[in-house]
Enzyme design. Structure first.
Site, PDB file in Angstrom:
ATOM      1  N   CYS A   2      -4.124 -34.131 -27.063  1.00  0.00           N
ATOM      2  CA  CYS A   2      -4.893 -34.763 -28.142  1.00  0.00           C
ATOM      3  C   CYS A   2      -4.002 -35.245 -29.281  1.00  0.00           C
ATOM      4  O   CYS A   2      -4.488 -35.692 -30.308  1.00  0.00           O
ATOM      5  CB  CYS A   2      -5.978 -33.826 -28.666  1.00  0.00           C
ATOM      6  SG  CYS A   2      -5.315 -32.320 -29.378  1.00  0.00           S
ATOM      7  N   HIS A   8      -9.383 -42.013 -46.093  1.00  0.00           N
ATOM      8  CA  HIS A   8     -10.757 -42.431 -45.800  1.00  0.00           C
ATOM      9  C   HIS A   8     -10.879 -43.939 -45.672  1.00  0.00           C
ATOM     10  O   HIS A   8     -11.653 -44.459 -44.880  1.00  0.00           O
ATOM     11  CB  HIS A   8     -11.688 -41.969 -46.927  1.00  0.00           C
ATOM     12  CG  HIS A   8     -11.862 -40.505 -46.961  1.00  0.00           C
ATOM     13  ND1 HIS A   8     -11.907 -39.782 -48.112  1.00  0.00           N
ATOM     14  CD2 HIS A   8     -11.975 -39.625 -45.952  1.00  0.00           C
ATOM     15  CE1 HIS A   8     -12.060 -38.510 -47.820  1.00  0.00           C
ATOM     16  NE2 HIS A   8     -12.100 -38.393 -46.511  1.00  0.00           N
ATOM     17  N   ASP A  16       2.408 -32.242 -33.973  1.00  0.00           N
ATOM     18  CA  ASP A  16       3.118 -31.067 -34.472  1.00  0.00           C
ATOM     19  C   ASP A  16       4.194 -30.591 -33.504  1.00  0.00           C
ATOM     20  O   ASP A  16       5.238 -30.096 -33.939  1.00  0.00           O
ATOM     21  CB  ASP A  16       2.126 -29.925 -34.743  1.00  0.00           C
ATOM     22  CG  ASP A  16       1.459 -30.097 -36.094  1.00  0.00           C
ATOM     23  OD1 ASP A  16       2.182 -30.408 -37.064  1.00  0.00           O
ATOM     24  OD2 ASP A  16       0.236 -29.934 -36.189  1.00  0.00           O
ATOM     25  N   GLU A  65       1.269 -26.702 -29.798  1.00  0.00           N
ATOM     26  CA  GLU A  65       1.955 -27.532 -30.790  1.00  0.00           C
ATOM     27  C   GLU A  65       3.116 -26.805 -31.456  1.00  0.00           C
ATOM     28  O   GLU A  65       3.797 -27.339 -32.307  1.00  0.00           O
ATOM     29  CB  GLU A  65       0.961 -28.074 -31.829  1.00  0.00           C
ATOM     30  CG  GLU A  65       0.001 -27.071 -32.393  1.00  0.00           C
ATOM     31  CD  GLU A  65      -1.100 -27.696 -33.268  1.00  0.00           C
ATOM     32  OE1 GLU A  65      -1.071 -28.904 -33.535  1.00  0.00           O
ATOM     33  OE2 GLU A  65      -1.976 -26.933 -33.691  1.00  0.00           O
TER      34      GLU A  65
HETATM   35  C1  PEP Z   1      -1.281 -32.546 -33.258  1.00  0.00           C
HETATM   36  O1  PEP Z   1      -0.582 -31.789 -33.938  1.00  0.00           O
HETATM   37  O2  PEP Z   1      -0.834 -33.284 -32.360  1.00  0.00           O
HETATM   38  C2  PEP Z   1      -2.740 -32.619 -33.506  1.00  0.00           C
HETATM   39  C3  PEP Z   1      -3.545 -33.296 -32.712  1.00  0.00           C
HETATM   40  O3  PEP Z   1      -3.202 -31.979 -34.597  1.00  0.00           O
HETATM   41  P1  PEP Z   1      -3.116 -32.585 -36.080  1.00  0.00           P
HETATM   42  O4  PEP Z   1      -2.609 -33.992 -35.998  1.00  0.00           O
HETATM   43  O5  PEP Z   1      -4.492 -32.496 -36.627  1.00  0.00           O
HETATM   44  O6  PEP Z   1      -2.146 -31.651 -36.737  1.00  0.00           O
HETATM   45 MG    MG Z   2      -1.496 -30.288 -35.184  1.00  0.00          MG
END
Ligand code: PEP
Ligand code: MG
Length: 599
Positions: free
Chosen positions: A511, A198, A464, A440
């Site tokens: 993302c 945070h 991931d 992922e």
């Molecule tokens: C990812 O795995 O790239 C992703 C965007 O999800 P997180 O980072 O929340 O696991």
């Molecule tokens: Mg992820």
């Protein structure tokens, strides 16, 4: 000796918030309360000891209430974090267990609290998800506050600092960070902390340079030492030489010029010189990040990580609470799209005060969609909230960690069931909702041709995808050489996913963190990605990079890159072709293509 200790020294940590500041260190001692001892309490006095503990908690709650009330208007959006800390203070896991421990073991409140906190922290740190791991810090910060009241240590008052300084602390709680006055505090560094903590989130909101995870900076640095904080590179330089100072003053000015040139153009579309439009979206963890996302030029929310609302309170939020938050985000962003990701947690370890949570391998365990499919009530509650919020704007839903078609079909069936339970309202919401999956897990890439027939879009989660493709723990700092999204196996995975999505006419987005690095933009553009989503701060830089390129050139570069078998060769091609665009992005220099861009 004295001469020696003033020699220039560079510390490496995690770049929590970009930018450069140079100034005098101001040590904030938040550690004093670590020195507490254990002693036994006579059975006759246990109730008094418990009352002493309760009073310390109440006092902490009163302090938090005051901090929330006094939080400056520009930081109100962060007071949710403070509210979470207030809830944690009375959380069963912490509060009831400490009282139990005092009574059962007949020990002093400080020691009982330390014992409970260390087992809770272990539980959170054992989780594979970085976000959940970072919640261990919340527990520490909350318990420090109670301990301070128990031992009578003075609470740090950052708000009272009256000179221009850089804060140096073992750790800073969100409450402490939110007291930062921008006209006085130039930046901060901490020994503890992760990128998803945070405190880092607040630093990015405040847009002050910050480096966390430095290990022992607060032990090495003294009050009034001259330090340089490079939040972009995650570096802190102590006792900089004249030469280093000059170099960083220039870098700082270059960075400031670069940022202001960038922000002037943040709201312009990311269109390449030859006319190809890239949609650039924001990743958010909290509804409060929506406004900064818009300010930084986000075309929408490409990933709303919904885990935060499930943390801290000891029990899961109900449909109404979820709906309220989702609707806020959706309404503010409307008509821009908001991509709400269903819960991505590691199994049921975060619920209530259970401590039998040990999955031996949580990253490969009952995580994300696997957890939701196993816990239909939790899933239905969230799906209904998302569907209801969808009626207030432009919503997409995305399922995380999909590894096989059966999971996708079950998730879609659950969504239909949630819509049905909402009657005509649900039917309307479902009709307007785009449904996608995170790519992922390598299995999803291999099956992308089939997956693409059953969804409206893919969003590639490289954090991931790299972890599972390379068989590395994404948080392991010793394996960064294998944690490289430009490595050929990852590029092949991305290419296959993009090609299948395009063949089937569905949306293809990214993302994962890979999207936030301007160095990657030529590759992602050339591969055919349509939309990139990232932390809001990175948006202007990535948009700028795209505006300075030609799609045709990016495609040529990718054709060459895909013939390469090693990371070094890939990087070499990118540097050779796009070197003129890189210095601004990476060294804080002035990018001529930004400075020259017409309004
Ligand atoms: C990812 O795995 O790239 C992703 C965007 O999800 P997180 O980072 O929340 O696991
Ligand atoms: Mg992820």
């Amino acid at each position: 000796m004295a001469e020696d200790s003033r020699q220039e020294k560079t510390l490496h940590g995690i770049g929590a918030s970009p930018g450069i500041c140079i100034g005098k260190a101001y040590l904030v001692d938040t550690e004093g309360v670590d020195v507490v001892g254990k002693y036994f309490i006579h059975r006759d006095h246990l109730n008094d000891e418990i009352t002493r503990f309760k009073t310390a908690v109440q006092q902490a709650l009163d302090d938090m209430k005051k901090i929330i009330e006094d939080t400056p208007a520009e930081l109100r959006e962060q007071s949710d974090i403070l509210e979470t800390h207030s809830i944690l203070l009375k959380d069963k896991m912490l509060y009831d267990r400490t009282i139990d421990t005092i009574r059962r073991e007949a020990i002093n409140a400080e020691w009982a609290l330390k014992k409970v906190v260390s087992s809770l922290k272990r539980m959170f740190l054992d989780m594979a998800n970085g976000y959940l791991q970072a919640r261990a810090e919340d527990i520490s910060q909350v318990s420090d506050r109670i301990l301070r009241n128990l031992v009578g240590a003075p609470t740090v008052s950052i708000g009272a600092i009256d000179k221009r300084v850089i804060l140096v602390a073992h750790d800073l709680s969100p409450a402490e960070t939110s007291q930062i006055h921008l006209e006085r505090i130039m930046g901060f560094i901490t020994d503890r902390g992760a990128r998803t903590s945070h405190t880092s989130i607040i630093a990015r909101t405040l847009e002050i340079p910050a480096v966390t995870g430095l290990g022992n900076a607060s032990k090495i640095i003294h009050n009034d030492d001259l330090i340089i904080v490079d939040g972009s590179a995650g570096i802190v330089i102590i006792h900089p030489s004249e030469q280093t100072l000059v170099k960083y003053e220039e870098k700082k000015m270059g960075y400031q010029r670069y940022r202001s040139a960038l922000s002037k153009n943040a709201h312009k579309p990311a269109r390449t010189r030859d006319g190809r439009l890239m949609t650039v979206m924001a990743n958010i963890e909290l509804p409060e990040e929506v406004v900064p996302a818009i300010d930084h030029g986000a075309d929408g929310i490409g990933l709303y990580r919904t885990e935060f609302q499930y943390m801290g309170a000891g029990m899961f939020p109900d449909e109404e609470q979820l709906f309220d938050k989702y609707r806020d985000v959706v309404e503010v962003m409307n008509p821009r799209p908001v991509t709400i990701r269903t819960l991505d947690i590691n199994g049921d370890k975060t619920v209530g005060d259970r401590d039998d949570c040990g999955e031996p391998n949580p990253a490969l365990g009952m995580r994300a969609i696997r957890y939701c499919l196993k816990n239909p009530e939790v899933f239905q509650t969230q799906l209904r909230a998302i569907l209801r919020a969808a009626l207030y704007g432009n919503v997409r839903i995305i399922f995380p960690m999909i590894a096989c078609l059966a999971e996708l079909r079950q998730a879609r069936a659950a969504l239909r069931q949630a819509a049905k339970s909402l009657g005509s309202e649900g039917a309307r919401a479902l009709a307007s909702l785009k449904v996608g999956i995170m790519i992922e897990v390598p299995a999803a890439v291999i099956m992308a041709d089939y997956m693409a027939r059953e969804v409206d879009f893919f969003s590639i989660g490289t954090n991931d995808l790299v972890q599972y493709t390379m068989a590395i723990d994404r948080d392991n700092r010793d394996l960064v050489h294998l944690n490289q999204p430009l490595a050929p196996p990852i590029l092949r995975m991305v290419k296959r996913t993009v090609d299948e999505a395009r063949k089937h006419g569905i949306g293809i987005y990214m993302c994962g963190e890979m999207a936030a690095d301007p160095l990657h933009a030529p590759v992602l553009l050339g591969l055919g990605l349509e939309e990139l989503s990232m932390n809001p701060q990175s948006i202007p830089m990535v948009k700028n990079m795209i505006r300075s390129m030609d799609e045709a050139e990016a495609r040529n570069a990718v054709a060459e890159i895909m013939t390469k078998a090693s990371l070094d060769e890939v990087t070499e091609v990118i540097e050779k072709r796009f070197a003129d665009l890189l210095p601004a992005a990476f060294n804080g220099g002035v990018n001529p293509s930004v400075a020259d861009e017409k309004e």
